[in-house]
Each structure stands twice: as C-alpha cells, then as structure tokens.
Write a protein that holds these residues in place. Structure first.
Motif, PDB file in Angstrom:
ATOM      1  N   UNK A 320       0.836  -1.205   0.000  1.00 44.04           N
ATOM      2  CA  UNK A 320       0.000   0.000   0.000  1.00 44.04           C
ATOM      3  C   UNK A 320       0.865   1.246   0.000  1.00 44.04           C
ATOM      4  N   UNK A 321       1.826   1.322   0.917  1.00 43.45           N
ATOM      5  CA  UNK A 321       2.640   2.525   0.996  1.00 43.45           C
ATOM      6  C   UNK A 321       3.587   2.662  -0.188  1.00 43.45           C
ATOM      7  N   UNK A 322       4.005   1.537  -0.758  1.00 47.42           N
ATOM      8  CA  UNK A 322       4.791   1.621  -1.989  1.00 47.42           C
ATOM      9  C   UNK A 322       3.956   2.253  -3.094  1.00 47.42           C
ATOM     10  N   UNK A 323       2.691   1.830  -3.206  1.00 45.99           N
ATOM     11  CA  UNK A 323       1.815   2.385  -4.230  1.00 45.99           C
ATOM     12  C   UNK A 323       1.486   3.849  -4.001  1.00 45.99           C
ATOM     13  N   UNK A 324       1.178   4.206  -2.752  1.00 47.73           N
ATOM     14  CA  UNK A 324       0.858   5.606  -2.438  1.00 47.73           C
ATOM     15  C   UNK A 324       2.070   6.501  -2.686  1.00 47.73           C
ATOM     16  N   UNK A 325       3.240   6.040  -2.262  1.00 52.75           N
ATOM     17  CA  UNK A 325       4.455   6.843  -2.454  1.00 52.75           C
ATOM     18  C   UNK A 325       4.739   7.035  -3.937  1.00 52.75           C
ATOM     19  N   UNK A 326       4.564   5.992  -4.731  1.00 52.71           N
ATOM     20  CA  UNK A 326       4.782   6.137  -6.172  1.00 52.71           C
ATOM     21  C   UNK A 326       3.790   7.112  -6.789  1.00 52.71           C
ATOM     22  N   UNK A 328       2.473   9.785  -5.413  1.00 55.27           N
ATOM     23  CA  UNK A 328       2.628  11.187  -5.009  1.00 55.27           C
ATOM     24  C   UNK A 328       4.074  11.630  -4.795  1.00 55.27           C
ATOM     25  N   UNK A 329       5.042  10.787  -5.155  1.00 54.47           N
ATOM     26  CA  UNK A 329       6.431  11.111  -4.840  1.00 54.47           C
ATOM     27  C   UNK A 329       6.962  12.312  -5.612  1.00 54.47           C
ATOM     28  N   UNK A 330       6.310  12.677  -6.683  1.00 55.90           N
ATOM     29  CA  UNK A 330       6.775  13.827  -7.456  1.00 55.90           C
ATOM     30  C   UNK A 330       6.210  15.143  -6.953  1.00 55.90           C
ATOM     31  N   UNK A 331       5.501  15.108  -5.830  1.00 59.69           N
ATOM     32  CA  UNK A 331       4.909  16.329  -5.283  1.00 59.69           C
ATOM     33  C   UNK A 331       5.104  16.351  -3.777  1.00 59.69           C
ATOM     34  N   UNK A 332       6.108  17.070  -3.316  1.00 58.50           N
ATOM     35  CA  UNK A 332       6.399  17.107  -1.876  1.00 58.50           C
ATOM     36  C   UNK A 332       5.454  18.029  -1.113  1.00 58.50           C
ATOM     37  N   UNK A 333       4.422  18.550  -1.773  1.00 63.41           N
ATOM     38  CA  UNK A 333       3.348  19.236  -1.045  1.00 63.41           C
ATOM     39  C   UNK A 333       2.443  18.225  -0.343  1.00 63.41           C
ATOM     40  N   UNK A 334       2.512  16.958  -0.752  1.00 63.27           N
ATOM     41  CA  UNK A 334       1.695  15.909  -0.157  1.00 63.27           C
ATOM     42  C   UNK A 334       2.449  15.275   1.004  1.00 63.27           C
ATOM     43  N   UNK A 336       2.677  12.287   4.067  1.00 65.70           N
ATOM     44  CA  UNK A 336       2.278  10.904   4.334  1.00 65.70           C
ATOM     45  C   UNK A 336       2.167  10.682   5.847  1.00 65.70           C
ATOM     46  N   UNK A 337       1.001  10.243   6.306  1.00 60.10           N
ATOM     47  CA  UNK A 337       0.758   9.902   7.710  1.00 60.10           C
ATOM     48  C   UNK A 337       0.622   8.379   7.760  1.00 60.10           C
ATOM     49  N   UNK A 338       1.592   7.674   8.370  1.00 57.79           N
ATOM     50  CA  UNK A 338       1.748   6.239   8.174  1.00 57.79           C
ATOM     51  C   UNK A 338       0.583   5.392   8.666  1.00 57.79           C
ATOM     52  N   UNK A 385      11.954   6.311  -3.758  1.00 59.05           N
ATOM     53  CA  UNK A 385      12.602   7.582  -4.048  1.00 59.05           C
ATOM     54  C   UNK A 385      11.835   8.780  -3.546  1.00 59.05           C
ATOM     55  N   UNK A 386      10.701   8.556  -2.894  1.00 60.41           N
ATOM     56  CA  UNK A 386       9.877   9.661  -2.386  1.00 60.41           C
ATOM     57  C   UNK A 386      10.592  10.409  -1.270  1.00 60.41           C
ATOM     58  N   UNK A 387      10.562  11.742  -1.341  1.00 60.41           N
ATOM     59  CA  UNK A 387      11.161  12.598  -0.322  1.00 60.41           C
ATOM     60  C   UNK A 387      10.106  13.275   0.552  1.00 60.41           C
TER      61      UNK A 387
END
Length: 515
Positions: A320-326, A328-334, A336-338, A385-387
């Motif tokens: 799930x978190x791999x999919x969510x990170x992929x 939105x990873x190009x937008x650091x305005x988003x 993530x609350x685990x 690669x999500x920051x």
C-alpha cells in the motif's frame, strides 16, 4: 478517531448509495415544446491547455425530472484521448467519451447542475465536441450556440504536470515563501517550504474515503468538487487530511470493483490533486487496514479493513505505501501519515513491548498477524525515491508520545515528524500533560496534531488546546468535515457549504482570528 460502522454511527442519507439505482431520466426528458428550455444543457470548456494535453470541464444542467443517476456521452471531433477524470467514472471507446455519475452526485434536481472534469491528450487540433447526450437524451437542442473551439495556442511555458482542477481563487505566494501549497521538508523541529520559510498547517479531516469503499457505498461521503473545496477554504484551512483504506487501494475481492483498485486510486489521486490545485496541503494516511484482531479494544473481528486495527499488517500495508508513495512522490506538497491510531499497547503486556512492536513490527505479542512497523513502512516509502514528509503517530490511538523519541525510526531523508491525536476524552488531554509529554517531542521533531476534537458539540476544550498549540507554533486539524450528527461524534459542519455546528464554530472562528 475510532468509529463504528457508517450506518450505525452516522445515518447518512440513503441517496449516497443511489449510484447503482436503475432510475434514469424518463423518456419524456426530450419532449420539450418548441422554444422551451432544453431538457438538459451541457457547457463544455477547456480550462487549461499545453503542447500535448489539456484539462476540460463539463457542467450538466438538468431541466427535466430529477435524476438519481446519470450518464453523459459525447464524441471528440479530433484525436483527443481522456487520460484521467474526476466527479464521475470516465471511459472512452474510439472517439466516444462517457462519464457516469458517482455515488455522491447521481442526483440532479430539476434546474440543478453538476460538474465533472478530466485530463486528456491531443495532437494537431483540439476542437470541442458539439453534441452531448444525457441518459440518451440530446442536450442543447433549443438552438443555443454550441461552445466554440478552444484556443490551441499553448502557454509560453507549458506546465510539467497539469493541475486537475484549478482553484476558483488562485493561490498566492506569501512573502519569501512558496506558492501554496508549500513544497515541504523538515528542518530541525520545523516544517519548512522550499525557501526555508517555517510552515504551520491548519485544517480539517475529510472522512469517508476510509470506510465508504469497504462498506460498498462508494468512494466519498459527500461532495468533493470545486465548490466543496472552496467551502473548506472559506474557513482559512491550509491542510486537509485524507484517510485511506488499504484493501480498497489494492482492490481486494470483497471491495466492489467500482470502488476498489484502479477506480479507487483514480478517485483518490484526483481528490488529492484537486486539493493541491486549490493551494491546500493534503495529508494522506492509512486509516483502516487488514488483519484479524479480537483482543483488547478490538473494533471488529473481521480480517478485512473494516475497522481500526492496533497496527497495520505487513502483507498489505507495505505494498500500500509503496503504491501511495509512487503516486505522489513527485509532489512534496503531499504529506504521508503512516497509520491513523496505533494501539498495540492494548494488546501487549508491557509498554516497552508496544513501542518495540510500533517501530519494528513483525511478530507482536497479542496480535495474530505479521505487523508492519513504522520502520518498514518508512523503508517502503523511501524505497520509491519519495522525499515527502512522513508523520508517525504514537501509542494509545496516537495520544501517547512518551516513547516516541526513544523509539524513533530511522529516515534516511530526515523528513520525519510525529502525529498526535487529542480529544477531550483522551488520557493526555490537559495542559500539564501536553507540557510534560508533547512539548519534549515537539522540541525535537515537527509535530502535527492530525486530529483534535471534543464529543460535547461545543468547543471549550479545543479552544484551550488550539491556544496551547499556537503558543508552540504547532500544526493541527479538526475532526471532521462531514455533516454527521454532532451528538454522535465531533462533526464540524451541518452542511457541506461550510455551515458550522456549535463545535465547528470554535475551529472556524479560531482559524479566522489567526488571519
């Protein structure tokens, strides 16, 4: 916040389940007298266009009998191809495009309107469609001038990623800071934007996306269109927390296909992107997860993600978190609350066991499934690669942060903060507790109070807590922007136009006072 099933807790009107109803516009829809208003009208517009793509919008007005569901179809004159849509289920076969109503917007009253938007590719030219059919009835048949072909001249610098829905009022750039929403990262114990300016988030939770799909009702509970976002913004909101369901994201078999897998992901990404387009920081979080738990404080005995579990499961939470990170990873305005509200402390014998389970996961005492710990979920996010900034809530439904610093997971990017939930009925619900347990964590890492509220339908408690948070320059979001009965839980509004409950008045007026 913990909550029972949707039907028992909230009594949402049955109209939200009407997406599967067979009722369509009657055959008489097209029988209009000469010179009378058309049975339906459609306004088509291109709101943004660039080299190979564009963003479009349709506004449907129904002048006949009220609908309970609808389907709009039209043909593109050129080579346009829809790639993404919102406020409807979009499909395309050849040149023919169809958009069907969602569970929350199937009803169009006589004289009422509904809008839906999309992104599409184009090449050569981008002429507008001229014939629209609503439930098989041709619209705009009273001789009104069809929409003109949109300009094809692209902007001087085309956007890299087109916005999904433009805000009614474009976001402004604060002095010395990012255009809203800010591109976030962590500096010391502060959230900062790309210019280094400190950011304090104020907002609301928008419940529904964690339970509607798993209970077979849809994706959203209430409207999520531009008008709904504008109503949220009218409260001076800068952040919206978006609860998610891992089973729906991954399309498990018990979730209706219309509300799971690719359809759920498309609806969520569209919602998040619309929030961003309106200048709002989205906080996406895993709320309901898989795994059988029947121990102390169990919310349900169901293996499926139909209630709050003490910890997320490794089988589904990691992908799930791999999919969510992929996504939105190009937008650091988003952000993530685990995991919404961990409570392994209710399952284990000691607090140390609970904190170890919280961080490391695996086999945890009292929990019968393999647990995804905070560290493994962070690893999953960073492995893409999500920051993006990541938040981790503590024990006791995110109300206990006493072991957070001692068990702090490792984040190779340093973009990690703490999440806190505080209600008037929690153990840590006094200034003395906040001073002793919360302030030390906030002195070391960014802290976001992801849920605040009280179950009294008043706001005396949150007034006190917001003042404490303001004094410490901390972020907070009220639970919840849903028009539920305030007496069954903290509901900020009585209508989606932003009409506040007595409790909601406290948050609305406080945020207004901050300027």
């Amino acid at each position: 916040m913990r909550r029972p099933t949707r039907t028992a807790a909230f009594g949402i009107a049955a109209v939200t389940t009407a997406a599967t109803a067979a009722a369509l516009l009657p055959a008489a829809l097209g029988a209009t007298a000469s010179g009378a208003a058309p049975a339906c009208s459609v306004a088509y517009s291109v709101t943004s266009q660039w080299d190979a793509g564009f963003q479009g919008d349709v506004v449907i007005t129904n002048n006949a009998a009220a609908t309970t569901s609808w389907n709009l179809s039209f043909d593109f004159p050129g080579s346009q191809k829809v790639t993404q849509g919102w406020n409807g289920t979009w499909t395309q076969s050849g040149k023919t495009v169809s958009v069907a109503s969602m569970s929350y917007n199937g009803t169009i009253a006589t004289g009422g309107s509904v809008s839906a938007g999309f992104l599409a590719n184009w090449s050569g030219s981008n002429p507008a469609p001229t014939v629209f059919k609503l439930n098989g009835t041709t619209c705009n048949v009273d001789g009104t001038t069809p929409p003109t072909t949109p300009p094809t001249t692209p902007p001087t610098t085309p956007p890299t990623t087109p916005p999904t829905t433009p805000p009614t009022t474009p976001p402004t750039t604060p002095p010395g800071g990012d255009t809203a929403p800010p591109k976030l990262h962590v500096s010391g114990n502060q959230l900062v934007d790309s210019t280094g300016k400190n950011v304090v988030l104020h907002g609301v939770n928008r419940s529904g996306t964690e339970f509607m799909c798993a209970q077979g009702y849809g994706v959203f509970d209430g409207p999520v269109d531009d008008a709904a976002i504008d109503a949220i913004k009218s409260w001076h909101v800068t952040a919206v927390r978006v609860p998610l369901n891992e089973d729906c994201w991954q399309g498990l078999s018990y979730v209706p296909a219309a509300y799971g897998g690719a359809n759920y992901i498309s609806a969520i990404t569209g919602w998040v992107n619309r929030l961003v387009a309106h200048g709002i920081t989205p906080i996406v979080e895993l709320h309901w997860s898989h795994g059988t738990y029947t121990g102390n404080s169990a919310g349900c005995s169901d293996v499926n993600a139909t209630c709050q579990k003490p910890m997320p499961d490794a089988q589904y939470a990691i992908p799930f978190w791999t999919g969510v990170a992929n996504a939105f990873k190009n937008n650091t305005s988003v952000v993530f609350d685990l995991f919404n509200e961990p409570y392994p402390d209710r399952a284990t014998s000691t607090t140390e066991q609970a904190w170890t389970c919280w961080r490391d996961g695996g086999t945890c005492p009292g929990i019968g499934y393999q647990v995804a710990g905070m560290q493994s979920m962070i690893n999953a996010v960073r492995g893409t690669g999500a920051q993006n900034v990541i938040l981790a809530g503590g024990l006791a439904y995110s109300n206990d942060l006493t072991g957070w610093l001692a068990h702090k997971p490792t984040d190779p990017t340093g973009n990690l903060g703490a999440s806190l939930h505080v209600y008037n009925f929690n153990t840590c619900s006094s200034a003395a507790c906040w001073d002793s347990q919360v302030a030390p964590v906030a002195a070391q890492v960014p802290l976001v109070a992801g849920e605040i509220g009280e179950n009294t339908c008043s706001h005396g408690f949150i007034d006190q807590f917001m003042n404490w948070l303001d004094a410490h320059k901390l972020s907070y979001l009220g639970w919840t922007w849903n028009n539920w009965d305030c007496s069954s839980g903290p509901s900020l509004i009585s209508a989606y136009d932003g009409t506040p409950t007595a409790y909601g008045i406290g948050l609305r007026d406080h945020l207004a006072s901050l300027g």
